[in-house]
Design a protein around this motif. Structure first.
Motif, PDB file in Angstrom:
ATOM      1  N   LEU A  30      -0.093  19.125 -11.964  1.00  0.00           N
ATOM      2  CA  LEU A  30       0.165  17.725 -12.323  1.00  0.00           C
ATOM      3  C   LEU A  30       1.501  17.532 -13.018  1.00  0.00           C
ATOM      4  O   LEU A  30       1.847  16.414 -13.383  1.00  0.00           O
ATOM      5  CB  LEU A  30      -0.963  17.206 -13.232  1.00  0.00           C
ATOM      6  N   LEU A  53      -3.219  10.012 -14.905  1.00  0.00           N
ATOM      7  CA  LEU A  53      -3.143  11.470 -14.786  1.00  0.00           C
ATOM      8  C   LEU A  53      -3.962  12.164 -15.873  1.00  0.00           C
ATOM      9  O   LEU A  53      -4.613  13.184 -15.618  1.00  0.00           O
ATOM     10  CB  LEU A  53      -1.691  11.932 -14.838  1.00  0.00           C
ATOM     11  N   PHE A  56      -7.465  11.726 -14.927  1.00  0.00           N
ATOM     12  CA  PHE A  56      -7.734  12.589 -13.786  1.00  0.00           C
ATOM     13  C   PHE A  56      -7.935  14.041 -14.231  1.00  0.00           C
ATOM     14  O   PHE A  56      -8.873  14.715 -13.798  1.00  0.00           O
ATOM     15  CB  PHE A  56      -6.558  12.498 -12.796  1.00  0.00           C
ATOM     16  N   GLY A  93      -6.580   9.199  -8.668  1.00  0.00           N
ATOM     17  CA  GLY A  93      -5.268   9.544  -8.136  1.00  0.00           C
ATOM     18  C   GLY A  93      -4.572   8.353  -7.510  1.00  0.00           C
ATOM     19  O   GLY A  93      -3.358   8.147  -7.701  1.00  0.00           O
ATOM     20  N   THR A 107      -2.547  15.070  -6.461  1.00  0.00           N
ATOM     21  CA  THR A 107      -3.964  15.054  -6.872  1.00  0.00           C
ATOM     22  C   THR A 107      -4.885  15.474  -5.739  1.00  0.00           C
ATOM     23  O   THR A 107      -6.037  15.858  -5.989  1.00  0.00           O
ATOM     24  CB  THR A 107      -4.366  13.649  -7.356  1.00  0.00           C
TER      25      THR A 107
END
Length: 377
Positions: A30, A53, A56, A93, A107
């Protein structure tokens, strides 16, 4: 006998920490979309990208740990729930696209690896193929996204690596399940051993105690001196039985053939049965001596309890022991299913010995024989 259930043991703290690290190590993928989000000029794009993010990454680690826990404890992963959670990752994502731009497709690496860990093989293969082809198709259809083809290789490499992690977690779960099964069987075997030994010990001792107590009751008026002797022997037998129970609970119960033959003489005489016993006993290995001792104990107990015999004969050789009587003996069903004989057969199997029970070839009576194969040492 009910076999106890062994509860799954919780994973060790070290292994739980390892599980978290295995999940978190993938987050380095990431770094590129995170750099893109932080480089956005518009604050809302920046914070949307960074926030999506972060959410995620947290969701992925929690999902991985949830799946790893199921695998380790041998529980099936609910397929429908796994699909919903993977779709949730994909949505997180997609939400970050305004901040991460084309780098959002990084992602897909996590979605693919999550599918490998959560879904059955064919389902996971479909998800990995779609995740790998998405950047190629997007780059072909949208020229501005042509720089994301590297995600294709990242998806394939990460999925292959995750396959190894999933296999490791699966094997670890199977190993723990096998260890728990071994523990369960060990507990069941120990319970069976204790039940068998207590039956053999108390069944014999209490039978003799009952016979001697009955004899003392009949003699108390006609021969008080002998009645007192019988009562004293009852007390000694009761104390010996208590000591035997304690040794059994302590897991070091054993018998000796010479002691059992001597005890047989006392039990038979008290029951009014003539005892034809060997004057000398052969020198035997310790395990065979103990097996023959159990055979004498079980055989004499059955003679006293069930036979109605007038005479009992015990013969001991280097390879066999035989207890016979001239009574009616137990029924064939009793001989096949009695707890004492079942325990005796279990002990005999350890030395490859055989146990035979039945009528005597000539005349009335019953015979119990335990013999070892020819040439056994």
């Amino acid at each position: 006998m009910d076999v106890p259930k062994v509860q799954p043991q919780p994973a060790s703290r070290k292994w739980r920490l390892t599980g978290w690290l295995l999940a978190a190590v993938w987050l380095f993928f990431l770094n590129q979309p995170l750099g893109t989000a932080l480089g956005q000029a518009e604050p809302w794009r920046k914070w949307l990208g960074v926030g999506s993010l972060v959410a995620f990454g947290v969701a992925y680690v929690l999902l991985f740990e949830w799946a790893r826990s199921h695998r380790q404890n041998g529980r099936p992963i609910p397929r429908a729930r796994a699909v919903v959670l993977l779709l949730g990752l994909l949505v997180l994502g997609l939400v970050g696209i305004p901040g991460t731009g084309t780098d959002w497709m990084t992602t897909l690496v996590f979605v693919a690896t999550g599918a490998v860990f959560l879904l059955p093989g064919s389902w996971a293969l479909v998800v990995v193929a779609l995740a790998a082809l998405t950047p190629l198709v997007a780059g072909y259809l949208l020229p501005s996204w042509s720089g994301v083809s590297g995600v294709f290789f990242a998806v394939l490499l990460a999925s292959f690596a995750m396959f190894g992690v999933a296999a490791l977690a699966q094997r670890n779960g199977e190993l723990r399940a096998a260890q728990q099964e071994i523990g369960r069987l060990a507990v069941a075997e120990e319970r069976a051993r204790t039940a068998r030994d207590l039956h053999d010990i108390l069944g014999h001792s209490l039978t003799v105690v009952a016979i001697k107590a009955e004899l003392a009751g009949r003699l108390v008026e006609v021969d008080p001196s002998r009645a007192a002797t019988e009562i004293a022997e009852v007390e000694q037998l009761a104390r010996a039985a208590l000591a035997d129970v304690r040794r059994t609970v302590g897991a070091y119960r054993g018998v000796r053939l010479a002691e059992e033959v001597a005890g047989a003489r006392s039990a038979l005489i008290a029951a009014g049965i003539a005892a034809d016993l060997p004057a000398d006993l052969p020198e035997l290995p310790a395990d065979r001596d103990q097996l023959f001792g159990w055979a004498v104990r079980e055989g004499v107990t059955n003679v006293v309890r069930h036979s109605g015999a007038h005479r009992c004969t015990i013969r001991v050789g280097p390879d066999a022991v035989e207890i016979s009587d001239d009574g009616r003996g137990p029924t064939s069903e009793d001989a096949a299913t009695g707890h004492g004989l079942i325990g005796l057969r279990e002990r005999a199997q350890r030395l490859d010995a055989t146990v035979s029970v039945g009528r005597r070839p000539q005349g009335h009576g019953f015979v119990l024989r335990v013999g070892l194969p020819a040439g056994a040492r």
